[in-house]
Design a protein around this motif. Structure first.
Motif, short mmCIF file in Angstrom:
data_model
loop_
_atom_site.label_atom_id
_atom_site.label_comp_id
_atom_site.label_asym_id
_atom_site.label_seq_id
_atom_site.Cartn_x
_atom_site.Cartn_y
_atom_site.Cartn_z
N ASN A 154 101.28 91.67 41.72
CA ASN A 154 102.05 90.63 41.04
C ASN A 154 101.18 90.03 39.94
OD1 ASN A 154 103.73 88.64 40.23
ND2 ASN A 154 103.82 87.56 42.20
N LYS A 155 101.56 90.25 38.70
CA LYS A 155 100.76 89.76 37.57
C LYS A 155 100.89 88.25 37.40
CE LYS A 155 99.88 93.91 35.57
NZ LYS A 155 98.58 94.46 35.57
N ASN A 156 101.96 87.66 37.94
CA ASN A 156 102.20 86.22 37.80
C ASN A 156 101.68 85.42 38.98
OD1 ASN A 156 103.51 86.67 35.36
ND2 ASN A 156 105.47 87.04 36.39
N ASP A 157 100.82 85.99 39.78
CA ASP A 157 100.30 85.29 40.95
C ASP A 157 99.39 84.15 40.51
OD1 ASP A 157 99.76 84.62 43.52
OD2 ASP A 157 98.38 86.28 43.91
N PHE A 158 99.60 82.99 41.11
CA PHE A 158 98.84 81.79 40.75
C PHE A 158 97.36 81.92 41.09
CE2 PHE A 158 97.23 77.55 41.85
CZ PHE A 158 97.47 76.89 40.65
N SER A 159 97.05 82.53 42.22
CA SER A 159 95.66 82.59 42.67
C SER A 159 94.85 83.70 42.00
CB SER A 159 95.62 82.78 44.19
OG SER A 159 96.22 84.01 44.51
N GLN A 160 95.50 84.62 41.35
CA GLN A 160 94.78 85.74 40.76
C GLN A 160 94.39 85.52 39.30
OE1 GLN A 160 93.75 88.37 42.57
NE2 GLN A 160 94.68 87.33 44.32
N ASN A 161 95.19 84.78 38.55
CA ASN A 161 94.93 84.60 37.13
C ASN A 161 94.32 83.22 36.92
OD1 ASN A 161 94.88 84.59 34.39
ND2 ASN A 161 97.01 85.23 34.13
N TRP A 162 93.01 83.17 36.64
CA TRP A 162 92.28 81.92 36.52
C TRP A 162 92.73 81.13 35.30
CZ3 TRP A 162 88.88 79.75 32.97
CH2 TRP A 162 88.19 78.65 33.42
N VAL A 163 93.03 81.78 34.21
CA VAL A 163 93.39 81.09 32.97
C VAL A 163 94.73 80.38 33.12
CG1 VAL A 163 93.90 81.38 30.53
CG2 VAL A 163 92.04 82.66 31.56
N SER A 164 95.74 81.06 33.61
CA SER A 164 97.05 80.43 33.73
C SER A 164 97.06 79.37 34.83
CB SER A 164 98.13 81.46 33.98
OG SER A 164 97.92 82.07 35.22
N SER A 165 96.28 79.57 35.88
CA SER A 165 96.26 78.57 36.94
C SER A 165 95.54 77.30 36.47
CB SER A 165 95.60 79.11 38.20
OG SER A 165 94.24 79.43 37.96
N SER A 166 94.46 77.44 35.69
CA SER A 166 93.78 76.24 35.20
C SER A 166 94.63 75.52 34.17
CB SER A 166 92.42 76.60 34.60
OG SER A 166 92.57 77.41 33.47
N ARG A 167 95.38 76.25 33.36
CA ARG A 167 96.29 75.62 32.39
C ARG A 167 97.38 74.86 33.13
NH1 ARG A 167 98.93 79.89 29.33
NH2 ARG A 167 96.86 80.26 28.51
N PHE A 168 97.93 75.48 34.18
CA PHE A 168 98.98 74.83 34.98
C PHE A 168 98.44 73.55 35.63
CE2 PHE A 168 100.86 74.31 39.20
CZ PHE A 168 102.16 74.00 38.83
N LEU A 169 97.25 73.62 36.22
CA LEU A 169 96.68 72.44 36.86
C LEU A 169 96.36 71.35 35.84
CD1 LEU A 169 94.35 74.07 39.52
CD2 LEU A 169 96.54 72.91 39.87
N PHE A 170 95.95 71.73 34.64
CA PHE A 170 95.70 70.76 33.58
C PHE A 170 96.98 70.02 33.23
CE2 PHE A 170 95.77 69.86 29.00
CZ PHE A 170 94.75 68.92 28.95
N TYR A 171 98.09 70.74 33.04
CA TYR A 171 99.35 70.10 32.70
C TYR A 171 99.89 69.24 33.84
CZ TYR A 171 99.59 72.72 28.36
OH TYR A 171 99.34 73.21 27.12
N VAL A 172 99.69 69.68 35.07
CA VAL A 172 100.11 68.87 36.21
C VAL A 172 99.29 67.57 36.26
CG1 VAL A 172 100.09 68.77 38.74
CG2 VAL A 172 101.02 70.76 37.57
N THR A 173 98.00 67.66 36.00
CA THR A 173 97.14 66.47 35.99
C THR A 173 97.56 65.51 34.90
OG1 THR A 173 95.31 67.83 36.82
CG2 THR A 173 94.75 65.69 35.86
#
Length: 66
Positions: A8-27
């Motif tokens: 799964n290319k869209n997995d949250f735990s595998q892609n560090w860049v998209s997960s950090s961007r997501f956590l930044f926007y949530v913060t």
């Protein structure tokens, strides 16, 4: 027994860049919501104004004595 796995290319735990961007926007969203909520509560409980207070004439700047 053969196992078929699909990557799964869209997995949250595998892609560090998209997960950090997501956590930044949530913060940012949570911080903004917290600040706006606090401002709204302060606005609701603001000071209503100056009350009419009976001041004795002897305590005025120019006191009046009997």
């Amino acid at each position: 027994m053969e196992q078929n796995t699909v990557e799964n290319k869209n997995d949250f735990s595998q892609n560090w860049v998209s997960s950090s961007r997501f956590l930044f926007y949530v913060t940012i969203f949570c911080t903004l919501a917290f600040v706006l909520g606090g401002c709204y509560k302060l606005y609701q409980h603001r000071y209503p104004g100056k009350p009419e207070v009976a001041v004795p004439e002897s305590t005025l700047y120019n006191p009046k004595y009997k």
